[in-house]
Design an enzyme around this catalytic site. Sequence first.
Site, mmCIF file in Angstrom:
data_model
loop_
_atom_site.group_PDB
_atom_site.id
_atom_site.type_symbol
_atom_site.label_atom_id
_atom_site.label_comp_id
_atom_site.label_asym_id
_atom_site.label_seq_id
_atom_site.Cartn_x
_atom_site.Cartn_y
_atom_site.Cartn_z
ATOM 1 N N LYS A 28 -1.128 -14.505 33.851
ATOM 2 C CA LYS A 28 -1.495 -15.449 32.796
ATOM 3 C C LYS A 28 -1.322 -16.860 33.348
ATOM 4 C CE LYS A 28 -0.486 -16.550 27.919
ATOM 5 N NZ LYS A 28 0.332 -16.204 26.725
ATOM 6 N N SER A 73 -2.279 -15.227 22.433
ATOM 7 C CA SER A 73 -2.816 -16.142 23.408
ATOM 8 C C SER A 73 -3.106 -15.522 24.780
ATOM 9 C CB SER A 73 -1.847 -17.311 23.601
ATOM 10 O OG SER A 73 -0.642 -16.854 24.189
ATOM 11 N N SER A 110 1.749 -12.788 21.313
ATOM 12 C CA SER A 110 0.686 -12.993 22.305
ATOM 13 C C SER A 110 0.545 -11.942 23.387
ATOM 14 C CB SER A 110 0.840 -14.353 22.961
ATOM 15 O OG SER A 110 0.360 -15.337 22.089
HETATM 16 N N1 GLN Z 1 -0.520 -16.504 17.413
HETATM 17 C C1 GLN Z 1 0.774 -17.059 17.490
HETATM 18 C C2 GLN Z 1 0.706 -18.561 17.594
HETATM 19 O O1 GLN Z 1 -0.362 -19.066 17.561
HETATM 20 C C3 GLN Z 1 1.549 -16.480 18.653
HETATM 21 C C4 GLN Z 1 1.168 -17.055 19.956
HETATM 22 C C5 GLN Z 1 2.063 -16.589 21.078
HETATM 23 O O2 GLN Z 1 2.739 -15.572 20.982
HETATM 24 N N2 GLN Z 1 2.079 -17.363 22.144
HETATM 25 O O3 GLN Z 1 1.671 -19.230 17.693
#
Ligand code: GLN
Length: 492
Positions: free
Chosen positions: A79, A154, A178
């Site tokens: 990532k 994400s 995410s």
């Molecule tokens: N969807 C969640 C957010 O927007 C989680 C994102 C994540 O785990 N980085 O914060």
Amino acid sequence: MTDLHRLSIRELSEGLAGAKFSSRELTEHYLKRIAKLDTQVKSYVTVTAEQALAQADAADAAIKAGTATALTGVPIAHKDIFCTQGIKTTAGSKMLDNFISPYDATVVAKGRAAGLVTLGKVNMDEFAMGSTSENSFYGATANPWNLGHVPGGSSGGSAAAVAADLAPFATGTDTGGSIRQPASFCGLTGLKPSYGRVSRFGMIAYASSLDQGGPMAHSAEDCAYLMNVMAGHDAKDSTSIEKDVDDYVANLNGTAVKGLRIGIPKQYFNVAGLDADVKARVEESLKKLEEMGATLVEIDLNMTEAYVPTYYLIAPAEASSNLSRYDGVRYGYRAENPVDLMDLYKRSRSEGFGAEVQRRILIGTYALSAGYYDAYYVKAQKVRRLIQQDFLKAFESVDVIAAPAAPTTAYKIGANLSPVEMYLGDIYTIAVNLAGLPAINAPVGFDKDNLPVGLQLIGNYWSESQLLSVVHQYQQATDWHTKRAAIAEENA
Ligand code: GLN
């Protein structure tokens, strides 16, 4: 061999060790697939072909010399939130489009030391804020199961790359889902470890008390191999725990499903936005686990309604503080021709950050401001503790807790949900981060449009082995994790 991308990590490890194929062949195979198929999936931000081939040659030499580990010569995608020395690390942001890290994240360094071959860096929502990967400066990534849909976020680039077999496995990070939600949207297995199990050093910060890295792959077995590399104490991360690491591969059959008590939170299955197909597939998977000997126990998680508001105060509050470092002065994007220092700060940040990141900085700054700190931030921290206690109480009577990973399957690209609608989609994942618990997603079937559905299992602290083991045994008895999207079946 034309189907190297269909092999599991264990098969890759054995094939490399037994000289059935070389790491160079395997790496070239993946690079060819990326060149041909990623124009449609758009999972990679950066492909490091030259470096990957050099690492592959070094791996082949190590295998010949007898100094290889189980993963020497196996390719991986990282990532783009993990710093990679000498290679661009963007976190999906224009702010870091020119950033070349002077050091490796601990997770990357450990992978390198284990002989993994880095294929490149994969796309993500900007600074990991989002659930679709559309918040990336580099544009949307497609879901391999239906290119008109998002892969989730994400860590959507990680999920899409693995689901299209453009990498055998990948790293992801999970601040509020995410790893688990993109794994669910793309039909993969993904593990969010307990807070502190995996080093955050060199992992670009979103919300430091919630962020945690973990593996994303087709199966629990594949994830276990990567966990063996990622997990462990790191003196460079003061929040990483000094606790022995399990051998996750050796423990894959270590937990008996027979007699396992699985908690079914009443509140979770009555959430308004829960899709009927998702509910049905999750219930079928639980039925299967019951057939395998598990006991389903109805439980209460009374704080469910507080999850979204609590997370969306704490995460933006921490983000607003973490992201203050991007000021146009030290590194990253700098606005041109500033008239004075204030103009430099202002324009660098408003030109360098995207809309969602700016929204969260505003929310977070507001929640932390002198007049509102007690009313919002301190209150949210108190509720966070109640959410944790709710889970701990549940674990007095059950071993794991079952939930969907997300209330729906993958959204259409450009669906343009309002921020609040988007945030509500995080209902099943964010409480786990607020409590610091481990949780895993496993694919358990498809909806009427052939989009994958995931089952989430939440464990008590440090129960990563148990979660991997339960899913591994489920996967020995079912074949959802072996299903591939049409694009993954294409040959390069
Ligand atoms: N969807 C969640 C957010 O927007 C989680 C994102 C994540 O785990 N980085 O914060």
